[in-house]
Design a protein around this motif. Structure first.
Motif, short mmCIF file in Angstrom:
data_model
loop_
_atom_site.label_atom_id
_atom_site.label_comp_id
_atom_site.label_asym_id
_atom_site.label_seq_id
_atom_site.Cartn_x
_atom_site.Cartn_y
_atom_site.Cartn_z
N VAL A 155 0.85 -1.20 0.00
CA VAL A 155 0.00 0.00 0.00
C VAL A 155 0.88 1.25 0.00
O VAL A 155 2.07 1.18 0.33
CB VAL A 155 -0.95 0.01 1.23
N GLY A 156 0.28 2.36 -0.38
CA GLY A 156 0.98 3.65 -0.32
C GLY A 156 2.14 3.74 -1.29
O GLY A 156 2.14 3.08 -2.35
N ASP A 157 3.14 4.53 -0.88
CA ASP A 157 4.26 4.83 -1.78
C ASP A 157 5.50 4.01 -1.48
O ASP A 157 6.61 4.43 -1.82
CB ASP A 157 4.64 6.33 -1.64
N ILE A 158 5.33 2.88 -0.88
CA ILE A 158 6.52 2.14 -0.42
C ILE A 158 7.41 1.69 -1.59
O ILE A 158 8.63 1.59 -1.44
CB ILE A 158 6.13 0.94 0.49
N HIS A 159 6.82 1.46 -2.76
CA HIS A 159 7.67 1.06 -3.90
C HIS A 159 8.76 2.10 -4.15
O HIS A 159 9.91 1.76 -4.39
CB HIS A 159 6.83 0.89 -5.17
N LYS A 160 8.36 3.35 -4.09
CA LYS A 160 9.32 4.43 -4.38
C LYS A 160 10.39 4.54 -3.28
O LYS A 160 11.50 5.00 -3.53
CB LYS A 160 8.58 5.78 -4.51
N ALA A 161 10.04 4.14 -2.07
CA ALA A 161 10.98 4.25 -0.95
C ALA A 161 11.91 3.04 -0.86
O ALA A 161 12.94 3.10 -0.18
CB ALA A 161 10.20 4.39 0.36
N ALA A 162 11.56 1.94 -1.56
CA ALA A 162 12.32 0.69 -1.39
C ALA A 162 13.72 0.80 -1.98
O ALA A 162 13.91 1.34 -3.08
CB ALA A 162 11.56 -0.45 -2.05
N HIS A 163 14.70 0.29 -1.25
CA HIS A 163 16.08 0.22 -1.75
C HIS A 163 16.30 -1.11 -2.48
O HIS A 163 17.21 -1.24 -3.29
CB HIS A 163 17.08 0.31 -0.60
N GLU A 164 15.48 -2.07 -2.12
CA GLU A 164 15.66 -3.43 -2.64
C GLU A 164 14.27 -4.04 -2.83
O GLU A 164 13.41 -3.89 -1.96
CB GLU A 164 16.45 -4.21 -1.56
N LEU A 165 14.07 -4.66 -3.99
CA LEU A 165 12.82 -5.38 -4.23
C LEU A 165 13.18 -6.86 -4.31
O LEU A 165 14.02 -7.27 -5.11
CB LEU A 165 12.20 -4.94 -5.56
N LYS A 166 12.56 -7.64 -3.43
CA LYS A 166 12.90 -9.07 -3.39
C LYS A 166 11.61 -9.87 -3.60
O LYS A 166 10.74 -9.88 -2.73
CB LYS A 166 13.53 -9.40 -2.03
N VAL A 167 11.53 -10.48 -4.76
CA VAL A 167 10.31 -11.24 -5.07
C VAL A 167 10.59 -12.73 -4.88
O VAL A 167 11.58 -13.26 -5.41
CB VAL A 167 9.82 -10.96 -6.50
N ILE A 168 9.76 -13.37 -4.09
CA ILE A 168 9.92 -14.81 -3.85
C ILE A 168 9.24 -15.56 -4.99
O ILE A 168 8.08 -15.30 -5.31
CB ILE A 168 9.27 -15.21 -2.50
N VAL A 169 10.00 -16.47 -5.58
CA VAL A 169 9.47 -17.20 -6.75
C VAL A 169 9.09 -18.61 -6.33
O VAL A 169 9.94 -19.41 -5.94
CB VAL A 169 10.51 -17.22 -7.89
N TYR A 170 7.79 -18.87 -6.42
CA TYR A 170 7.25 -20.19 -6.08
C TYR A 170 6.87 -20.92 -7.37
O TYR A 170 6.95 -22.12 -7.46
CB TYR A 170 6.03 -20.03 -5.17
N ASN A 171 6.44 -20.13 -8.37
CA ASN A 171 6.10 -20.72 -9.66
C ASN A 171 6.36 -19.68 -10.77
O ASN A 171 6.75 -18.54 -10.49
CB ASN A 171 4.64 -21.21 -9.69
N LEU A 206 14.58 -21.99 -13.48
CA LEU A 206 13.72 -20.92 -14.05
C LEU A 206 14.32 -19.55 -13.79
O LEU A 206 14.41 -18.70 -14.68
CB LEU A 206 12.36 -20.92 -13.34
N ILE A 207 14.74 -19.34 -12.54
CA ILE A 207 15.28 -18.03 -12.14
C ILE A 207 16.60 -17.76 -12.85
O ILE A 207 16.83 -16.65 -13.37
CB ILE A 207 15.46 -17.97 -10.60
N VAL A 208 17.46 -18.75 -12.90
CA VAL A 208 18.77 -18.58 -13.54
C VAL A 208 18.57 -18.18 -15.00
O VAL A 208 19.16 -17.21 -15.49
CB VAL A 208 19.61 -19.88 -13.41
N ASP A 209 17.70 -18.91 -15.68
CA ASP A 209 17.42 -18.63 -17.08
C ASP A 209 16.86 -17.20 -17.23
O ASP A 209 17.28 -16.44 -18.10
CB ASP A 209 16.42 -19.68 -17.59
N TYR A 210 15.93 -16.85 -16.33
CA TYR A 210 15.28 -15.54 -16.42
C TYR A 210 16.27 -14.40 -16.19
O TYR A 210 16.27 -13.40 -16.90
CB TYR A 210 14.12 -15.46 -15.41
#
Ligand code: SF4
Length: 230
Positions: A155-171, A206-210
């Motif tokens: 929520v809010g503007d946190i994307h703009k404040a983030a120094h790091e975006l870490k997405v967990i890949v399950y599929n 998958l991640i390595v290839d991506y």
């Protein structure tokens, strides 16, 4: 019928009345961020993301309603099972161990992080947070690791404040979600794809290839699990 006043309650049930008062007081302090439901605190090595390999003191705050089915800290979810703890003692403990303090959960932004981080900054400590961003950003942070979750979006503007975006890949679909989230962060935000631990053998290729095809991303691994440390 007698009016049901606090005075009457205290006369009839002095112990229960006292407990209710204490509870109310504690809840008020938790609401203000002066106390936090502390699950655990420990000195270890940051295993993931940008600061991996760096010694840091972790403060794990209870309470999370994001509900990731693969969550590896489900025991953090119910805040009521973790004792409300004064932030002064949390800060005192943290300062003994490290200059770098990582606040994690649970979802730490369930609570007002202002008082805790103000106290940590007064001690000249580096404040890092690991958050899904599911609640409004509070606190003073030197490093924000945003790990958004599909079932309760930031929520809010946190994307703009983030120094790091870490997405967990399950599929595979999580790679699409990762790009949607990456489109919202600032230019300098470091982008990570991290395999969900229980399916790592399936998703690592998958991640390595991506990442090789889209080198703006980096791979993050839960190295603390390989090192067998918390
Ligand atoms: S946001 Fe974090 S703590 Fe909450 S359910 Fe998801 S993985 Fe678990």
């Amino acid at each position: 019928m007698l009016p049901f006043t606090m005075e009457l309650l205290s006369a009839l049930f002095p112990y229960a009345y006292l407990c209710a008062m204490v509870d109310e007081n504690v809840m008020g302090l938790v609401d203000k961020g002066q106390m936090l439901p502390l699950m655990e605190e420990f000195y270890t090595i940051q295993g993931e993301g940008y600061h991996k390999g760096t010694a840091a003191y972790f403060i794990r705050v209870g309470g999370c309603d994001v509900g990731c089915h693969w969550c590896d800290v489900k025991e953090s979810w119910n805040a009521e099972t973790h004792p409300p703890t004064g932030i002064d003692s949390i800060i005192e403990n943290a300062a003994k161990y490290s200059d770098t303090i990582v606040v994690t959960g649970g979802e730490p932004l369930t609570w007002d992080m202002g008082p805790l981080t103000a106290g940590l900054k007064q001690r000249n400590l580096q404040t890092h947070i690991e958050t899904s961003g599911a609640y409004p950003l509070t606190g003073i942070w030197d490093w924000i690791c945003l790990s958004p979750k599909k079932n309760k979006l930031p929520v809010g503007d946190i994307h703009k404040a983030a120094h790091e975006l870490k997405v967990i890949v399950y599929n595979k679909h999580d790679l699409i979600f990762a790009e949607e989230q990456a489109a919202k962060v600032s230019e300098n935000c470091v982008l990570y794809l991290q395999p969900e631990w229980s399916v790592r053998e399936k998703v690592v290729p998958l991640i390595v290839d991506y990442v090789m095809k889209h080198p703006k991303w980096k791979v993050s691994l839960q190295t603390h699990k390989y090192l067998n440390i918390p």
